[in-house]
Design an enzyme around this catalytic site. Structure first.
Site, short mmCIF file in Angstrom:
data_model
loop_
_atom_site.label_atom_id
_atom_site.label_comp_id
_atom_site.label_asym_id
_atom_site.label_seq_id
_atom_site.Cartn_x
_atom_site.Cartn_y
_atom_site.Cartn_z
N ALA A 148 -21.02 -25.81 -12.30
CA ALA A 148 -19.65 -25.01 -12.78
C ALA A 148 -19.44 -23.80 -11.65
O ALA A 148 -18.43 -23.55 -11.35
CB ALA A 148 -19.83 -24.81 -14.16
N ARG A 173 -9.99 -23.85 -14.68
CA ARG A 173 -10.17 -22.56 -14.65
C ARG A 173 -8.81 -21.77 -14.44
O ARG A 173 -8.87 -20.54 -14.39
CB ARG A 173 -11.17 -22.03 -13.68
CG ARG A 173 -12.57 -22.08 -14.30
CD ARG A 173 -13.54 -21.50 -13.19
NE ARG A 173 -13.82 -20.18 -13.67
CZ ARG A 173 -13.60 -18.88 -12.85
NH1 ARG A 173 -12.81 -19.40 -11.82
NH2 ARG A 173 -13.73 -17.87 -13.18
N HIS A 206 -23.04 -20.00 -7.88
CA HIS A 206 -22.10 -18.96 -7.10
C HIS A 206 -23.11 -19.17 -5.69
O HIS A 206 -22.59 -18.76 -4.63
CB HIS A 206 -22.19 -17.50 -7.70
CG HIS A 206 -21.30 -17.59 -9.04
ND1 HIS A 206 -21.77 -16.74 -9.90
CD2 HIS A 206 -20.51 -18.25 -9.55
CE1 HIS A 206 -21.12 -16.96 -11.20
NE2 HIS A 206 -20.33 -18.07 -10.81
N CYS A 241 -23.00 -24.63 -16.08
CA CYS A 241 -24.12 -25.17 -15.27
C CYS A 241 -23.96 -24.47 -13.72
O CYS A 241 -23.11 -23.98 -13.59
CB CYS A 241 -24.38 -26.55 -15.17
SG CYS A 241 -22.84 -27.44 -14.72
S1 SF4 Z 1 -21.77 -30.87 -16.14
FE1 SF4 Z 1 -22.71 -32.24 -14.47
S2 SF4 Z 1 -23.67 -30.69 -13.05
FE2 SF4 Z 1 -23.31 -29.70 -14.85
S3 SF4 Z 1 -25.02 -29.83 -16.14
FE3 SF4 Z 1 -23.85 -31.52 -16.65
S4 SF4 Z 1 -24.26 -33.10 -15.46
FE4 SF4 Z 1 -25.08 -31.50 -14.40
#
Ligand code: SF4
Ligand code: SF4
Lengths: 544, 458
Positions: free
Chosen positions: A65, A96, A195, A62
């Site tokens: 991330a 990571r 990014h 996402c």
């Molecule tokens: S990990 Fe967190 S920020 Fe990423 S999609 Fe899921 S809820 Fe949303």
């Protein structure tokens, strides 16, 4: 066993698409492209940076991330505070494996910490700003850091918490730099949006705060290098040996002060085009620092990049040093390649990862005689496939429209004209390119297959149809690929190995690929009693 | 010197280095333990990706999770359309027998009516031969930990699939909680040795620890099938592990008792002699059969080992952290060996950690500092003052063990800094034996490496 009649080109593409129901196949088709480079360097268009269809198991992560994990993850002295429920923060906790090397044990390193507001029911219902404010205060009281970054996860935008207002308020109160990121996971279609959000905020809130350039000649800033597996350490050492002064890296092995003075370099070199090319553009516009693309993955590309950097500074002594380093290092690299190449020549590789690695790592495979038969990115855009020549023709869809594009102007005081017109012309006359990236496809053979945003099912089909000798992806793909008896090399975390950058990295990678491809373990998968012609067993049982 | 009992650092607003994972992760693990099931997260794709990569780092096995992949628009206008398309695509591509739909914080925050959407979906596709069982579990991470997601998913599955019927006199239900694939295999072996058949929910022994494939498996082989789960209402009894679970939640066992009149045997996690004895006792009663000889011998060997190892362990001080039920199980066991669990910490906050610990490990409970809703910064601070000799828990305690310069004996989930976490045994006499040997050896190794002389008899 190698598949001798593996389909290729259009036949392969059609077989992969045949796995989809008609409607989905139609939607997916423009993301699967058979490569063909025309005489003018043009390649067929690839549909990229579009949302993955629900229910399709993508490699992508996402926006959050990409923002917290990728861009800000490798900086050691910013306290990264995740505003949201616990999971998003927990999963990004050192996963990571970007490394860092504080100069002394006393220097700050918050990378091993995972801070979260750990939102609870009442915060979702009544808002979480109060909790966030308290958490910022706590982080400050505990560490007195130089800076705090606040990262929003999915629920934050919905409940209307204003992280930027809290950041501003606390910045004034505490007198340190505090900035927020609206990087809720549902924004954009992949990490790439994150990014962009991360880099925009760094550009707005951090880069340019310190005009004091470090001592030294031939100052460069490296953009888009994230120090996976210690790559940055290798490169720092290499650049220093050649005589360059590294002002900052965005963001491998970095500190916030490096970011603050990043604009004082005379040249920006870009490693990962996807994650940061717009920062290079913005710095150039505002501060006048020119940029070009480099690649330190692969011995030949490393040598080429170093030479180009030396040519930019146009200094005989620097050029001589660079040549000397290259000569010394290439000798070592070639000795190893000579041993490994015969064992790997003719083997095939597929690379489906990231936004630049699927391209860069093809160089390393080529150096040991291996052929890339299919490749694609997880979160790249069209320019990363086809080159910057297509930039003006990229259409922005609803998913990307809300990712802010900053309006940047020349800084009246600090803009420097680093390259005289005369010098620029001279360089142009020897085909020296700035602001360049040709993309992945022009470098790949015709008839190879390019797939954007590959998913679990495509991967399985490719493996079955082509039986490549190695598949490069990430941890999510690794174990299912290996269930087929095909080794998988992780190019996100490097399987916790590396470094693979620069000359030493090339040696490490050749050895790693040799190990993976030529191990005898794969021959043990089938037990002897399942091998068709196994007369010994039958004979024994009959007599017994 | 007698270490002082530290005051626990107050819980800050921020959680630093969490000692819990998020709710849907637990639900996804459960769905992976059902034959032909696909876990599905209703929300953004990022959570599915994170959870996949995290689960894989422990098991080193494929772990697919589909998602309805919300966009910014979906987040505003609702995810019904995405859910429908997502389910359609999963069904077409994977032909699952069951789709386990858990929610993420995003769809929970919006307040999506997932059960309603699923009803509409099933109605629209009624009669389609492809239509799998759809099990929904609500898993907002701002309400609980991964263990809530886990237990809630077990309960939701049972509620959706188990039916009443004539009692199957040799069948029991086994609800083990979050244990390792190796533990699951061992439990099946134990139950079978009593001449009983167990419906284990979940059973990811094969799906998360399987061999190389001959052919592509869209969904990994193994797991408890929907038809087996359907018979859970006909079992002789339900055996459920977890003392904290027994006190806090309406669990699947309660549900089966209430709706199908299947009696619930609620036990602690069978680690150590007494908790394992309770399991064998229970199985003996249910099967009307004495514990089989090989296990009695295992018990004997374990007691024998307790005697032999006592000199190494007596008075040693251990720090425990992790899921509440695991911590309680470990404490019950350690107390038997002479080790004092000086700290029992968990990211969970059921409120019953102290009570269950006192019940399971009465001899040492008064010497155990209990911290619930804990994060690792608190745990480390408390541990430092307690001068422990060893730490037992998952990989996230590595930093703590290093700071204290004492061994970490890895147990539970997640283990991503050592090899073979999925194959560690913890349960039964055999699992306890393994754990016991590892604990003794960790302490011996430290003594040996710290000695300049290099003794080889320890
Ligand atoms: S990990 Fe967190 S920020 Fe990423 S999609 Fe899921 S809820 Fe949303
Ligand atoms: S949003 Fe919720 S479900 Fe998703 S990763 Fe974060 S805590 Fe877990």
């Amino acid at each position: 066993m190698k598949n001798q009649e593996a389909p290729q080109g259009e036949a392969l593409r059609e077989k992969v698409l045949a796995g989809y129901p008609a409607k989905l196949a139609k939607k997916r088709a423009p993301q699967l492209v058979v490569n063909h480079t025309h005489a003018d360097g043009q390649v067929p268009p690839v549909k990229a940076n579009v949302r993955t269809t629900p229910g399709i198991i993508t490699q992508r992560g996402c926006c959050y991330a990409g923002c917290k994990g990728v861009v800000l993850g490798p900086t050691r002295d910013i306290v990264n505070l995740v505003h949201g429920p616990i999971g998003c923060s927990f999963y990004a906790w050192l996963t990571r494996r970007n490394q860092t090397r504080p100069p002394t044990a006393q220097d700050e390193n918050f990378m091993t910490y995972c801070f979260s507001t750990d939102m609870q029911d009442e915060n979702i219902v009544f808002g979480g700003e109060k909790k966030l404010r308290a958490a910022v205060q706590e982080a400050y009281d505990l560490f007195h850091p130089k800076a705090i970054g606040i990262f929003s996860t999915c629920p934050v935008g919905l409940i209307g918490d204003d992280v930027h207002a809290v950041a501003k308020e606390m910045k004034e109160k505490l007198g340190i730099n505090i900035f927020g990121f609206s990087c809720e996971g549902y924004k954009g279609v992949s990490q790439s949006a994150g990014h962009h959000i991360a880099n925009n905020q760094l550009f707005k809130h951090v880069i340019g705060l310190d005009d004091q350039a470090p001592e030294g000649k031939f100052k460069i800033t490296m953009l888009g290098e994230y120090n996976i597996g210690g790559d940055a350490f290798v490169l720092e050492e290499l650049l220093a040996r050649c005589g360059f002064t590294l002002v900052a890296t965005l963001s491998g092995n970095s500190t916030i002060n490096q970011f603050e003075r990043a604009h004082t370099a005379d040249l920006n070199v870009v490693m990962c085009h996807r994650s940061i090319n717009y920062v290079a553009d913005m710095i150039e516009k505002k501060y006048g620092v020119p940029w070009f693309k480099v690649n330190f993955i692969g011995a030949k590309s490393t040598a080429k990049s170093l030479r180009k950097m030396a040519a930019f500074f146009d200094d005989a002594e620097l050029a001589a040093r660079v040549e000397q380093v290259i000569a010394e290092e290439l000798a070592k690299v070639e000795a190893v390649a000579a041993r490994i190449k015969p064992r790997c020549t003719g083997k095939t590789a597929m690379l489906f990862v990231g936004g630049s690695r699927a391209h860069h790592y093809q160089d390393l495979f080529a150096e040991i005689g291996m052929k890339t038969i299919a490749a694609g990115y997880e979160f790249a855009h069209r320019d990363d496939y086809e080159g910057r020549r297509v930039l003006s023709s990229i259409t922005v869809d609803a998913d990307s429209r809300n990712i802010e594009e900053l309006e940047v102007e020349k800084d009246p005081k600090r803009y420097r004209k680093i390259l005289s017109d005369e010098k620029r012309q001279k360089l142009a006359s020897v085909n020296f390119e700035f602001n360049d990236y040709q993309g992945m496809m022009p470098q790949m053979d015709d008839e190879t297959l390019v797939i954007d945003d590959i998913n679990e099912q495509d991967t399985q089909r490719l493996l079955e149809l082509c039986k490549p000798d190695i598949f490069c992806a990430g941890i999510k793909e690794k174990y299912s690929v290996q269930k087929h008896g095909i080794p998988c090399k992780q190019l996100h975390s490097y399987d916790y190995g590396g470094p693979y950058a620069g000359f030493q990295g090339a040696i490490n990678f050749y050895q790693e690929i040799d190990r993976l491809i030529n191990t005898r373990i794969w021959s043990f998968i089938e037990p002897p009693w399942e091998v068709a012609a196994s007369p010994t067993l039958e004979a024994t049982y009959e007599r017994g | 010197m007698n270490p002082v009992t530290p005051a626990i650092e107050p819980r800050l607003e921020a959680t630093r280095n969490a000692c819990k994972l998020c709710t849907p992760l637990g639900a996804c693990l459960v769905f992976r333990g059902i034959r032909g099931a696909m876990p599905f997260l209703h929300g953004s794709q990022g959570c599915a990706t994170y959870i996949r990569r995290y689960v894989i780092s422990h098991f080193r096995e494929p772990m697919d999770i589909a998602s309805s992949n919300f966009s910014e628009g979906t987040a505003v206008f609702g995810g019904g359309e995405n859910l429908t398309r997502g389910l359609d695509n999963v069904i077409r591509q994977y032909h699952p027998e069951l789709i386990g739909i858990a929610t993420t914080c995003l769809s929970e925050t919006i307040g999506e009516d997932v059960p309603g959407m699923l009803r509409a979906y099933a109605t629209a596709r009624a009669g389609s031969p492809d239509l799998p069982a759809l099990v929904h579990v609500s898993t907002a991470s701002y309400r609980g930990t991964h263990m809530h997601g886990f237990h809630d998913a077990v309960r939701a599955t049972v509620a959706a699939l188990a039916c009443q019927g004539a009692t199957l006199p040799r069948q029991i239900n086994l609800l083990p909680g979050l244990v390792s694939p190796a533990d699951l295999r061992h439990l099946r072996e134990i139950v079978a040795a009593f001449g009983l058949q167990a419906v284990v929910l979940p059973d990811y022994a094969d799906t998360l620890d399987g061999p190389a494939w001959d052919d592509y498996q869209a969904l990994p082989d193994g797991g408890t099938s929907c038809s087996e789960i359907a018979t859970m209402g006909q079992s002789l009894a339900t055996v459920q592990f977890g003392r904290a679970l027994a006190l806090t939640a309406e669990s699947a066992a309660d549900r089966l008792q209430a709706t199908c009149a299947v009696p619930a045997c609620k036990l602690g996690l069978p680690i150590g002699l007494r908790e394992t004895d309770a399991l064998f006792d229970c199985l003996a009663r249910l099967s009307r059969q004495a514990p089989p000889e090989p296990f009695v011998k295992e018990r004997g060997r374990l007691v024998d080992a307790y005697v032999d190892g006592h000199k190494y362990l007596a008075g040693k001080r251990a720090v425990l952290y992790g899921e509440e039920d695991l911590v309680v199980g470990l404490a019950a066991f350690l107390t038997e060996t002479g080790i004092v669990p000086v700290l029992a910490a968990s990211g969970g906050k059921s409120g019953v950690l102290r009570q269950t610990l006192t019940e399971a490990a009465p001899e040492t409970a008064s010497k155990t500092q209990v911290v619930d809703d804990a994060d690792f910064v608190q745990i480390e601070a408390a541990a430092k003052a307690l001068q422990p000799d060893l730490v037992i828990g998952h990989s996230k305690g590595a930093k703590l063990a290093r700071a204290l310069d004492i061994p970490l004996v890895r147990a539970g989930f997640p283990i991503h800094d050592r090899f073979g976490g999925q194959r560690l045994h913890h349960l039964g006499y055999r699992g306890t034996q393994e754990l016991y040997d590892r604990i003794v050896n960790a302490l011996l190794e430290k003594t040996q490496t710290e000695s300049d002389i290099g003794y080889s008899y320890m």
